[in-house]
Motif scaffolding. Structure first.
Motif, PDB file in Angstrom:
ATOM      1  N   THR A   8     -24.272  36.401  17.732  1.00  0.00           N
ATOM      2  CA  THR A   8     -23.521  37.364  18.598  1.00  0.00           C
ATOM      3  C   THR A   8     -22.089  36.933  18.704  1.00  0.00           C
ATOM      4  O   THR A   8     -21.657  36.545  19.667  1.00  0.00           O
ATOM      5  N   ASP A  32     -26.547  29.510  20.032  1.00  0.00           N
ATOM      6  CA  ASP A  32     -25.670  28.940  20.881  1.00  0.00           C
ATOM      7  C   ASP A  32     -25.997  29.214  22.202  1.00  0.00           C
ATOM      8  O   ASP A  32     -25.950  30.460  22.872  1.00  0.00           O
ATOM      9  N   ALA A 103     -31.030  31.343   8.903  1.00  0.00           N
ATOM     10  CA  ALA A 103     -31.384  32.433   9.503  1.00  0.00           C
ATOM     11  C   ALA A 103     -32.499  32.911   8.812  1.00  0.00           C
ATOM     12  O   ALA A 103     -33.802  33.422   9.316  1.00  0.00           O
ATOM     13  N   GLU A 151     -19.621  44.556   6.910  1.00  0.00           N
ATOM     14  CA  GLU A 151     -18.858  45.038   8.032  1.00  0.00           C
ATOM     15  C   GLU A 151     -17.404  45.177   7.879  1.00  0.00           C
ATOM     16  O   GLU A 151     -16.884  43.920   7.119  1.00  0.00           O
ATOM     17  N   LEU A 153     -14.980  46.214  10.342  1.00  0.00           N
ATOM     18  CA  LEU A 153     -14.336  46.033  11.501  1.00  0.00           C
ATOM     19  C   LEU A 153     -13.305  45.304  11.428  1.00  0.00           C
ATOM     20  O   LEU A 153     -13.191  44.102  11.057  1.00  0.00           O
ATOM     21  N   SER A 262     -10.007  35.224  10.496  1.00  0.00           N
ATOM     22  CA  SER A 262     -11.380  34.529   9.947  1.00  0.00           C
ATOM     23  C   SER A 262     -11.931  35.143   8.683  1.00  0.00           C
ATOM     24  O   SER A 262     -12.921  34.756   8.236  1.00  0.00           O
TER      25      SER A 262
HETATM   26  P1  NAD Z   1     -18.576  33.968  14.631  1.00  0.00           P
HETATM   27  O1  NAD Z   1     -18.604  32.795  14.039  1.00  0.00           O
HETATM   28  O2  NAD Z   1     -17.922  34.842  15.566  1.00  0.00           O
HETATM   29  O3  NAD Z   1     -20.275  34.434  15.134  1.00  0.00           O
HETATM   30  C1  NAD Z   1     -21.542  33.867  14.424  1.00  0.00           C
HETATM   31  C2  NAD Z   1     -22.621  33.513  15.373  1.00  0.00           C
HETATM   32  O4  NAD Z   1     -24.042  33.255  14.581  1.00  0.00           O
HETATM   33  C3  NAD Z   1     -22.137  32.354  16.133  1.00  0.00           C
HETATM   34  O5  NAD Z   1     -22.483  32.792  17.554  1.00  0.00           O
HETATM   35  C4  NAD Z   1     -23.320  31.355  16.060  1.00  0.00           C
HETATM   36  O6  NAD Z   1     -23.654  30.711  17.016  1.00  0.00           O
HETATM   37  C5  NAD Z   1     -24.299  32.474  15.495  1.00  0.00           C
HETATM   38  N1  NAD Z   1     -25.519  31.704  14.558  1.00  0.00           N
HETATM   39  C6  NAD Z   1     -25.298  30.963  13.367  1.00  0.00           C
HETATM   40  N2  NAD Z   1     -26.397  30.487  12.783  1.00  0.00           N
HETATM   41  C7  NAD Z   1     -27.475  31.279  13.756  1.00  0.00           C
HETATM   42  C8  NAD Z   1     -28.757  31.445  13.546  1.00  0.00           C
HETATM   43  N3  NAD Z   1     -29.756  30.720  12.677  1.00  0.00           N
HETATM   44  N4  NAD Z   1     -29.445  31.978  14.535  1.00  0.00           N
HETATM   45  C9  NAD Z   1     -28.885  32.678  15.504  1.00  0.00           C
HETATM   46  N5  NAD Z   1     -27.530  32.702  15.573  1.00  0.00           N
HETATM   47  C10 NAD Z   1     -26.753  31.918  14.688  1.00  0.00           C
HETATM   48  O7  NAD Z   1     -18.707  35.023  13.211  1.00  0.00           O
HETATM   49  P2  NAD Z   1     -18.060  36.502  13.106  1.00  0.00           P
HETATM   50  O8  NAD Z   1     -16.711  36.388  13.084  1.00  0.00           O
HETATM   51  O9  NAD Z   1     -18.751  37.463  13.880  1.00  0.00           O
HETATM   52  O10 NAD Z   1     -18.276  36.556  11.344  1.00  0.00           O
HETATM   53  C11 NAD Z   1     -19.683  36.799  10.861  1.00  0.00           C
HETATM   54  C12 NAD Z   1     -19.934  37.499   9.623  1.00  0.00           C
HETATM   55  O11 NAD Z   1     -19.154  38.691   9.727  1.00  0.00           O
HETATM   56  C13 NAD Z   1     -18.901  36.631   8.838  1.00  0.00           C
HETATM   57  O12 NAD Z   1     -19.552  36.700   7.387  1.00  0.00           O
HETATM   58  C14 NAD Z   1     -17.579  37.144   8.541  1.00  0.00           C
HETATM   59  O13 NAD Z   1     -17.017  36.970   7.383  1.00  0.00           O
HETATM   60  C15 NAD Z   1     -18.139  38.457   8.508  1.00  0.00           C
HETATM   61  N6  NAD Z   1     -16.789  39.588   9.315  1.00  0.00           N
HETATM   62  C16 NAD Z   1     -16.152  39.250  10.294  1.00  0.00           C
HETATM   63  C17 NAD Z   1     -15.407  40.038  10.645  1.00  0.00           C
HETATM   64  C18 NAD Z   1     -14.493  39.600  11.866  1.00  0.00           C
HETATM   65  O14 NAD Z   1     -13.328  40.459  11.986  1.00  0.00           O
HETATM   66  N7  NAD Z   1     -14.514  38.748  12.251  1.00  0.00           N
HETATM   67  C19 NAD Z   1     -15.001  41.330  10.017  1.00  0.00           C
HETATM   68  C20 NAD Z   1     -16.015  41.722   9.194  1.00  0.00           C
HETATM   69  C21 NAD Z   1     -16.923  40.940   8.630  1.00  0.00           C
END
Ligand code: NAD
Length: 434
Positions: A8, A32, A103, A151, A153, A262
């Motif tokens: 999340t 978390d 996961a 994604e 966004l 990120s």
């Molecule tokens: P983030 O670090 O904000 O969130 C990841 C979440 O996953 C954390 O809350 C963590 O506690 C949770 N998590 C990790 N392992 C887990 C498990 N086994 N079970 C349940 N929860 C678990 O990451 P984000 O910025 O949302 O990015 C996620 C992915 O999307 C990455 O690969 C990133 O490259 C990609 N992405 C990010 C963006 C952006 O703008 N942030 C845009 C496009 C793609």
């Protein structure tokens, strides 16, 4: 459709809330405890405009729920999205896939028949194959599909980007996965966002290629900006002059302190690793990465040069903006970190202010005086430097700034101001590429 979203963070929470808003039933799972506790208490653990209302509305409607317990969430689900982090692996820059694989291992014994496991995290080519292998090992007789749905966004505009995307990319190796994903995204495709269907490997690579291309555009205009300064041209004219050519396009042609955040830094590095692994050189992206790394720190030196160059020990600089861009609290790989470090290495004291990023900044930038607002940061400083393009810095009271600063020097790394205006108020003005 019943959807489980694992993770999340910025992507998982926004995607989960938007899917619920489309009318799907969504359960968001995270490891978390503090995030889940906050969400259950109606608080949003990240800053993203509009997300609080969207989450509240869908929780209220009974379409969006949160849990720590995967076993509680999975029964009866049609699709499980993996939206966990894929940071750079320490040491070699490869994408760290341990969260994705963990996961997959956790869900494997709990998955219902016919489920589609969808990877939304940004992952290197072949990760879907490995996720499939991990699940198959634990559940050899289960019918399931693994798909890729990267994604695109942007933080700060995430909800709008999710609901009105330029395209939705879907990578599938079977028709069932395609049908389920087409159904999940139907509310968007009805509004004419194209669904681009391809192989799983194609979708995985598309995400990296998109980010690397955008990073290249930024790196390109930043180097042209440096050349503009040398030859006496204005990069804004050049950007407009090339950007109106529809083959080039006018977006992502704003010079600044280098890209951060990120995604671009870690994704360009991970793509380079893929290129190496497959012996397919990516020289252009190598140059972009090197140029950007260099640039972030060189912006600190730009400020020192504006102060007079040489030894500026004992001076104080007000840094306005710390997050990697406006409208987010995300500090990951923010250029501000390198700018502040370069200033501190030159013996300069930094006072800083950011509208949303201070809590995150405190975790990564040390020995800075954090201030309540931009004017407090400027009080007694020898210069002010705008690092992030927050709206709050677009109409600063220049007279008030002049009274507060020891010397009227404004370094504008985002080109927010008109030189004539700033100079009319008695400032020395240093911008980027003009
Ligand atoms: P983030 O670090 O904000 O969130 C990841 C979440 O996953 C954390 O809350 C963590 O506690 C949770 N998590 C990790 N392992 C887990 C498990 N086994 N079970 C349940 N929860 C678990 O990451 P984000 O910025 O949302 O990015 C996620 C992915 O999307 C990455 O690969 C990133 O490259 C990609 N992405 C990010 C963006 C952006 O703008 N942030 C845009 C496009 C793609």
């Amino acid at each position: 459709m019943r959807i489980v979203m694992i993770g999340t963070g910025y992507v998982g929470l926004v995607s989960g809330a938007c899917f619920a808003d489309f009318g799907h039933e969504v359960v968001c799972v995270d490891k978390d405890q503090s995030k889940i506790d906050a969400l259950l208490a109606g608080e949003i653990p990240i800053f993203e405009p509009g997300l609080d209302e969207l989450v509240a509305k869908n929780v209220e409607a009974g379409r969006l729920a949160f849990t720590l317990d995967l076993a509680e969430a999975l029964p009866g689900t049609d699709a499980v999205f993996i939206a966990v982090g894929t940071p750079s692996r320490r040491g070699d820059g490869h994408a760290d896939l341990s969260y994705v694989y963990a996961a997959a291992e956790e869900m494997a014994p709990l998955l219902p028949e016919g489920v589609v496991v969808v990877d939304k995290s940004t992952v290197p080519v072949g990760t879907g194959d490995e996720v499939e292998r991990i699940i198959r090992e634990t559940a050899p007789d289960l019918e399931f599909s693994v798909a890729s749905n990267p994604e695109f966004l942007r933080e700060g505009a995430a909800i709008d980007d999710f609901k009105r995307p330029d395209r939705v990319v879907i990578g599938v190796n079977d028709e069932h996965a395609e049908r389920v994903l087409a159904e999940i995204y139907r509310p968007l495709t009805r509004n004419e966002s194209p669904l681009v269907v391809m192989s799983r490997r194609g979708a995985e690579l598309t995400k990296y290629a998109a980010n690397a291309f955008l990073a290249t555009k930024i790196g390109f205009i930043n180097e042209i900006a440096d050349l503009c300064e040398k030859v006496g041209a204005d990069v804004r004219d050049v950007a407009k002059g090339i950007g109106l050519d529809s083959r080039i396009g006018n977006r992502f042609l704003m010079p600044g302190p280098g890209y951060g955040g990120s995604c671009f830094p870690k994704d360009t590095l991970a793509l380079l690793k893929t290129g190496q692994d497959y012996e397919s050189p990516l020289r252009i992206i190598e140059s972009v990465v090197a140029s950007n790394d260099q640039r972030k720190r060189s912006m600190g030196r730009k400020v020192i040069n504006a102060l007079g160059g040489g030894d500026q020990h004992g001076k104080t600089v007000a840094v306005l903006g710390l997050t990697f861009k406006a409208n987010t609290d995300d500090m990951r790989d923010s250029p501000a970190i390198s700018v502040v470090q370069a200033l501190q290495d030159g013996g300069i004291h930094v006072k800083a202010y950011d509208p949303e990023g201070m809590e995150q900044a405190k975790k990564v930038i040390d020995k800075v005086t954090y201030c309540e607002g931009p004017y407090e940061a400027m009080e007694g400083a020898d210069a002010a430097v705008i690092v992030t393009e927050w709206d709050a810095f677009r109409a600063l009271d220049l007279d008030r700034m002049k009274d507060l600063l020891k010397t009227p020097l404004l370094v504008d790394l985002r080109n927010l101001y008109s030189r004539t205006d700033v100079e009319r108020h008695g400032f020395e003005y240093v911008a980027v590429g003009r």
